[in-house]
Design an enzyme around this catalytic site. Structure first.
Site, PDB file in Angstrom:
ATOM      1  N   ASP A 133      -3.000 -18.061   0.202  1.00 54.48           N
ATOM      2  CA  ASP A 133      -3.823 -18.474  -0.345  1.00 54.48           C
ATOM      3  C   ASP A 133      -4.551 -19.568   0.300  1.00 54.48           C
ATOM      4  O   ASP A 133      -5.639 -19.967   0.272  1.00 54.48           O
ATOM      5  CB  ASP A 133      -3.193 -18.892  -1.702  1.00 54.48           C
ATOM      6  CG  ASP A 133      -2.208 -19.586  -1.617  1.00 54.48           C
ATOM      7  OD1 ASP A 133      -1.579 -19.790  -0.681  1.00 54.48           O
ATOM      8  OD2 ASP A 133      -1.726 -20.363  -2.603  1.00 54.48           O
ATOM      9  N   TYR A 171       0.721  -1.080  -0.042  1.00 53.76           N
ATOM     10  CA  TYR A 171       0.059   0.011  -0.108  1.00 53.76           C
ATOM     11  C   TYR A 171       0.972   1.320  -0.035  1.00 53.76           C
ATOM     12  O   TYR A 171       0.361   2.322  -0.434  1.00 53.76           O
ATOM     13  CB  TYR A 171      -0.877   0.069   1.289  1.00 53.76           C
ATOM     14  CG  TYR A 171      -2.198  -0.572   1.106  1.00 53.76           C
ATOM     15  CD1 TYR A 171      -2.333  -1.890   0.695  1.00 53.76           C
ATOM     16  CD2 TYR A 171      -3.454   0.134   1.175  1.00 53.76           C
ATOM     17  CE1 TYR A 171      -3.473  -2.552   0.701  1.00 53.76           C
ATOM     18  CE2 TYR A 171      -4.575  -0.571   1.165  1.00 53.76           C
ATOM     19  CZ  TYR A 171      -4.764  -1.889   0.808  1.00 53.76           C
ATOM     20  OH  TYR A 171      -5.925  -2.683   0.592  1.00 53.76           O
ATOM     21  N   ASP A 191      -6.481  -7.042   3.762  1.00 61.89           N
ATOM     22  CA  ASP A 191      -7.499  -6.339   3.281  1.00 61.89           C
ATOM     23  C   ASP A 191      -8.495  -7.243   2.482  1.00 61.89           C
ATOM     24  O   ASP A 191      -9.825  -7.443   2.677  1.00 61.89           O
ATOM     25  CB  ASP A 191      -7.141  -5.441   2.142  1.00 61.89           C
ATOM     26  CG  ASP A 191      -8.189  -4.804   1.547  1.00 61.89           C
ATOM     27  OD1 ASP A 191      -9.185  -4.232   2.108  1.00 61.89           O
ATOM     28  OD2 ASP A 191      -7.982  -4.641   0.200  1.00 61.89           O
ATOM     29  N   LYS A 207       3.142 -15.034   1.914  1.00 63.70           N
ATOM     30  CA  LYS A 207       3.323 -16.128   0.878  1.00 63.70           C
ATOM     31  C   LYS A 207       5.201 -16.095   0.886  1.00 63.70           C
ATOM     32  O   LYS A 207       5.636 -15.477  -0.102  1.00 63.70           O
ATOM     33  CB  LYS A 207       3.009 -15.206  -0.561  1.00 63.70           C
ATOM     34  CG  LYS A 207       1.482 -15.423  -0.722  1.00 63.70           C
ATOM     35  CD  LYS A 207       0.888 -16.906  -1.210  1.00 63.70           C
ATOM     36  CE  LYS A 207       1.409 -17.107  -2.567  1.00 63.70           C
ATOM     37  NZ  LYS A 207       0.962 -18.602  -2.850  1.00 63.70           N
ATOM     38  N   ASP A 243     -12.239  -9.253   4.347  1.00 63.51           N
ATOM     39  CA  ASP A 243     -13.483  -9.084   3.601  1.00 63.51           C
ATOM     40  C   ASP A 243     -14.092 -10.567   3.361  1.00 63.51           C
ATOM     41  O   ASP A 243     -15.207 -10.707   3.669  1.00 63.51           O
ATOM     42  CB  ASP A 243     -13.313  -8.609   2.210  1.00 63.51           C
ATOM     43  CG  ASP A 243     -13.664  -6.849   2.182  1.00 63.51           C
ATOM     44  OD1 ASP A 243     -13.429  -6.320   3.185  1.00 63.51           O
ATOM     45  OD2 ASP A 243     -13.739  -6.567   1.035  1.00 63.51           O
TER      46      ASP A 243
HETATM   47  C1  IPM Z   1     -10.338  -1.345   3.725  1.00 63.78           C
HETATM   48  C2  IPM Z   1     -10.498  -0.711   2.430  1.00 63.78           C
HETATM   49  C3  IPM Z   1      -9.708   0.394   2.189  1.00 63.78           C
HETATM   50  C4  IPM Z   1      -8.334  -0.677   1.940  1.00 63.78           C
HETATM   51  C5  IPM Z   1      -9.773   1.199   1.127  1.00 63.78           C
HETATM   52  C6  IPM Z   1     -11.160   2.207   1.130  1.00 63.78           C
HETATM   53  C7  IPM Z   1      -8.600   2.143   0.723  1.00 63.78           C
HETATM   54  O1  IPM Z   1     -10.776  -1.654   1.430  1.00 63.78           O
HETATM   55  O2  IPM Z   1     -10.415  -0.547   4.892  1.00 63.78           O
HETATM   56  O3  IPM Z   1     -10.438  -2.499   3.914  1.00 63.78           O
HETATM   57  O4  IPM Z   1      -8.165  -1.003   0.799  1.00 63.78           O
HETATM   58  O5  IPM Z   1      -7.513  -0.635   3.056  1.00 63.78           O
HETATM   59 MG    MG Z   2     -10.937  -3.519   2.347  1.00 61.31          MG
END
Ligand code: IPM
Ligand code: MG
Length: 368
Positions: free
Chosen positions: A229, A145, A253, A196, A257
């Protein structure tokens, strides 16, 4: 030393449903001030696309300095299709990344909890997710990032080259690993570290440094290493094998999710981003829901405010050491879910649909 004003919250509603869900948090803060004499001070500012529309930048210096001085920042969400075509440095997301980086919020705590009232909302079988309780610790200020060099550059043959750099140092890995081990000690004492290491040197370093800190300081905690993975696969195969998962910025990230979705409760999941404590115990922090700005439902009064309300609960717990108040708030949310009140996103047969503010009303009534 960190200069912050005690008990000062900065609210950054942001874009999409952000203002609606932060609106409910404001009511809850006012409730605590009035009924528990907690004298929280709140300030509210624009961030993301909303700040860009007014000031031409996703976060102004003034707001940034307010964030630096606040004990905790509570953010709604940023971004939306309206701002998708802006140049990179002006995108709403840059505000969030700037706050994370400059406030040095290196540890992102993302619980993936399957609320018992919502087991059926998961895409997985109930027996796989009931009572699921994973704590993700995502590294938040390093890795691909932020690594340099980065950019889009022309190359000799007339094509262009996009570059990002995945980079970690020993101390960056150690400090986030410590957060994970410390949390594990208060939970089920088990850490899974994901990287990884089979293809990336930075992944190999990650594995070695987590192992080293484990041997030096945390022998009592169970540690497993897992390729990222494989972790993605294990999360849908047998998610209850995990307690704390520590991983880098990008894998964190994606994996968080995935885990959030398998709880069926994306609208319920909070997060905390924490810096390190100075010698006086001061720490910078930012709290936000895991879900995004959901532009498709913005302004309709149907958004689920629970993730943001529970994020405020995490602020009470992690920034203010107000565990009792945090418990009270979490219990109020549970009670409302037990009563079958649901916003649209988590509505199911036999439950009653309520609006964003009705959900706020219900939670506040349970606080009494
Ligand atoms: C998160 C989001 C952010 C990220 C975006 C909005 C920059 O997806 O907080 O998970 O990628 O970290
Ligand atoms: Mg995210």
């Amino acid at each position: 030393m960190i200069k912050i004003k005690k008990r000062k919250f900065l609210l950054l509603p942001g874009d999409g449903i952000g203002p609606e869900v932060i609106g409910q948090v404001k009511r809850i803060i006012n409730w605590f001030n009035k009924n528990k004499s907690l004298d929280f001070e709140i300030d509210e500012e624009l961030v993301g696309g909303a700040a860009y529309d007014k000031h031409g930048t996703p976060i102004t210096d003034e707001v940034f300095y307010k964030a630096l001085e606040s004990e905790a920042v509570i953010l709604g969400a940023v971004g939306g299709p309206k701002w998708d075509n802006l140049e990179f440095s002006k995108k709403p997301e840059r505000a969030l990344l700037k706050l994370r980086k400059e406030l040095k919020l290196f540890a992102n705590l993302r619980p993936a909890i399957c609320f018992k009232q919502l087991v059926d909302a998961s895409s997985l079988k109930p027996e796989l997710v009931s009572n699921l309780d994973i704590m993700f610790v995502r590294e938040l200020t390093g890795g691909i990032y932020f690594g340099e060099p980065r950019g889009i550059k022309p190359i000799d043959n007339g094509e262009r080259k996009g570059i990002n750099t995945h980079v970690y140092t020993t101390s960056e890995i150690e400090r986030v690993a410590r957060v994970a081990f410390d949390l594990a000690r208060k939970r089920n004492n088990k850490v899974t570290s994901c990287e990884k290491s089979n293809v990336m040197e930075a992944g190999q370093l990650w594995k070695e440094e987590v192992q080293a800190i484990h041997e030096k300081e945390y022998k009592d905690v169970e540690l497993n290493h897992m390729l990222a993975d494989n972790c993605a696969m294990q999360l849908v195969r047998n998610p209850k094998q995990f307690d704390v998962i520590v991983t880098d910025n990008l894998f964190g990230d994606m994996l968080s999710d995935e885990a959030a979705m398998l709880t069926g409760s994306l609208g319920l999941l909070p997060s905390a981003s924490l810096g390190s404590k100075d010698k006086d115990g001061n720490m910078r922090s930012l709290y936000e829901p895991v879900h995004g700005s959901a532009p498709d439902i913005a302004g309709k009064g149907t958004a689920n405010p629970i993730a943001t309300i529970l994020s405020f609960g995490m602020a009470l717990r992690y920034s203010l050491d107000l565990d009792k108040e945090a418990d009270t708030l979490e219990k109020a949310v549970q009670d409302v879910l037990d009563e079958g009140l649901r916003t649209k996103d988590i509505l199911s047969k036999g439950t009653k649909e309520v609006s964003t503010s009705e959900m706020g009303d219900a939670i506040i009534s349970k606080l009494q």
